[in-house]
Motif scaffolding. Structure first.
Motif, PDB file in Angstrom:
ATOM      1  N   ALA A 115       0.739  -1.320  -0.015  1.00 43.62           N
ATOM      2  CA  ALA A 115       0.084   0.063  -0.060  1.00 43.62           C
ATOM      3  C   ALA A 115       0.979   1.163  -0.095  1.00 43.62           C
ATOM      4  N   CYS A 116       0.719   1.880  -0.991  1.00 49.25           N
ATOM      5  CA  CYS A 116       1.704   3.196  -1.174  1.00 49.25           C
ATOM      6  C   CYS A 116       1.234   4.397  -1.208  1.00 49.25           C
ATOM      7  N   GLY A 117      -0.091   4.528  -0.776  1.00 50.79           N
ATOM      8  CA  GLY A 117      -0.761   5.581  -0.596  1.00 50.79           C
ATOM      9  C   GLY A 117      -1.657   6.184  -1.840  1.00 50.79           C
ATOM     10  N   HIS A 118      -3.000   6.591  -1.332  1.00 52.15           N
ATOM     11  CA  HIS A 118      -3.684   6.882  -2.437  1.00 52.15           C
ATOM     12  C   HIS A 118      -3.310   8.258  -3.003  1.00 52.15           C
ATOM     13  N   HIS A 119      -3.141   8.955  -2.270  1.00 56.68           N
ATOM     14  CA  HIS A 119      -2.475  10.505  -2.663  1.00 56.68           C
ATOM     15  C   HIS A 119      -1.187  10.250  -3.588  1.00 56.68           C
ATOM     16  N   ALA A 120      -0.243   9.604  -3.008  1.00 55.10           N
ATOM     17  CA  ALA A 120       1.045   9.232  -3.379  1.00 55.10           C
ATOM     18  C   ALA A 120       0.997   8.587  -4.734  1.00 55.10           C
ATOM     19  N   THR A 121       0.365   7.792  -4.918  1.00 57.10           N
ATOM     20  CA  THR A 121       0.134   7.156  -6.218  1.00 57.10           C
ATOM     21  C   THR A 121      -0.584   7.872  -7.246  1.00 57.10           C
ATOM     22  N   GLU A 122      -1.245   8.888  -6.868  1.00 60.70           N
ATOM     23  CA  GLU A 122      -2.240   9.488  -7.933  1.00 60.70           C
ATOM     24  C   GLU A 122      -1.944  11.088  -8.249  1.00 60.70           C
ATOM     25  N   LYS A 123      -0.658  11.203  -7.703  1.00 63.13           N
ATOM     26  CA  LYS A 123      -0.254  12.934  -7.815  1.00 63.13           C
ATOM     27  C   LYS A 123       0.391  13.200  -9.226  1.00 63.13           C
TER      28      LYS A 123
END
Length: 252
Positions: free
Chosen positions: A217-225
């Motif tokens: 799990a690498c972060g919702h925000h971190a993977t979609e910026k």
């Protein structure tokens, strides 16, 4: 300076937004000035992003997570009312692209993850999808699960949560940005060694063990910026207008 509707038409065609059945409308969500000179892009249309757009003097706020999601209440009140009121008062257009911006083979969030992790031989995670939301890629050299955790954490700037499986080496990697943790079942069907998404659920712990797929799990925000930045840059080059990115450092 460019016409708002020319930009929207170009984005719709480039991202093939009409081909997606999504959870929110893609494209123009709130109409502002017809002439666009400056764009601010952000992952989500939060109040902070809106205020940053006002300060920047933006005519358009371009986001991945906009408004009017399925199941939301209809009244424009409270927190959402304040956001929309600010945009309308400042005559700023809100433009959002969700699944089309995950899927695009060069501008999308998943494409960016593949580039950052230097994955090769990119395939569809679900071969039955017309426009794949998730993908599979291969590491140039296999890694141990712990080494892969350190690698993805460094590349994505997020301390990944690792849910371990039994496999001792990782080379075939499934990935889908955001809240796609349940696609781990698709990764298992494709015999992936590991699967990456943004968020994690309680059930994911057991799925990783029982499906024998390492989960990161690498972060919702971190993977979609990345998608909004790539799209904003493409718009800037196509229409010769200025853009900037607003980073809120959301830790989720």
């Amino acid at each position: 300076m460019a016409d708002l509707f020319d930009i929207i038409q170009w984005c719709d065609q480039t991202l093939k937004s009409h081909e997606f059945k999504d959870y929110a409308p893609n494209g123009l969500q709130i109409e502002g000035k017809q002439q666009v000179n400056k764009i601010l892009c952000a992952v989500s249309a939060s109040q902070s992003a809106i205020e940053a757009a006002v300060e920047y003097g933006a005519d358009m706020l371009l986001v991945h997570h906009g408004y009017f999601w399925k199941g939301e209440p209809y009244p424009i009140t409270g927190m959402r009312g304040k956001r929309i009121k600010t945009l309308i008062q400042q005559d700023i257009s809100l433009v959002g692209y969700h699944l089309p911006l995950d899927s695009h083979p060069t501008l999308g969030n998943n494409a960016a993850i593949a580039d950052l992790l230097e994955l090769e031989q990119i395939e569809q995670l679900d071969p039955s999808e017309r426009n794949p939301i998730g993908n599979i890629g291969y590491l140039k050299q296999a890694m141990t699960p712990d080494a892969f955790k350190a690698f993805v954490s460094e590349q994505l700037g997020f301390n990944a949560i690792h849910l371990a499986a039994d496999k001792t080496r990782i080379q075939k990697v499934g990935f889908c940005t955001g809240g796609a943790q349940d696609y781990i079942t698709k990764a298992a069907e494709q015999d992936c060694d590991a699967y990456i998404s943004g968020e994690v659920s309680e059930r994911t712990f057991y799925q990783a063990q029982e499906l024998n797929v390492h989960y990161y799990a690498c972060g919702h925000h971190a993977t979609e910026k990345y998608g909004v930045q790539r799209l904003a840059k493409a718009i800037s080059e196509q229409f010769n207008i200025e853009y900037s990115y607003f980073e809120l450092n959301n830790p989720i």
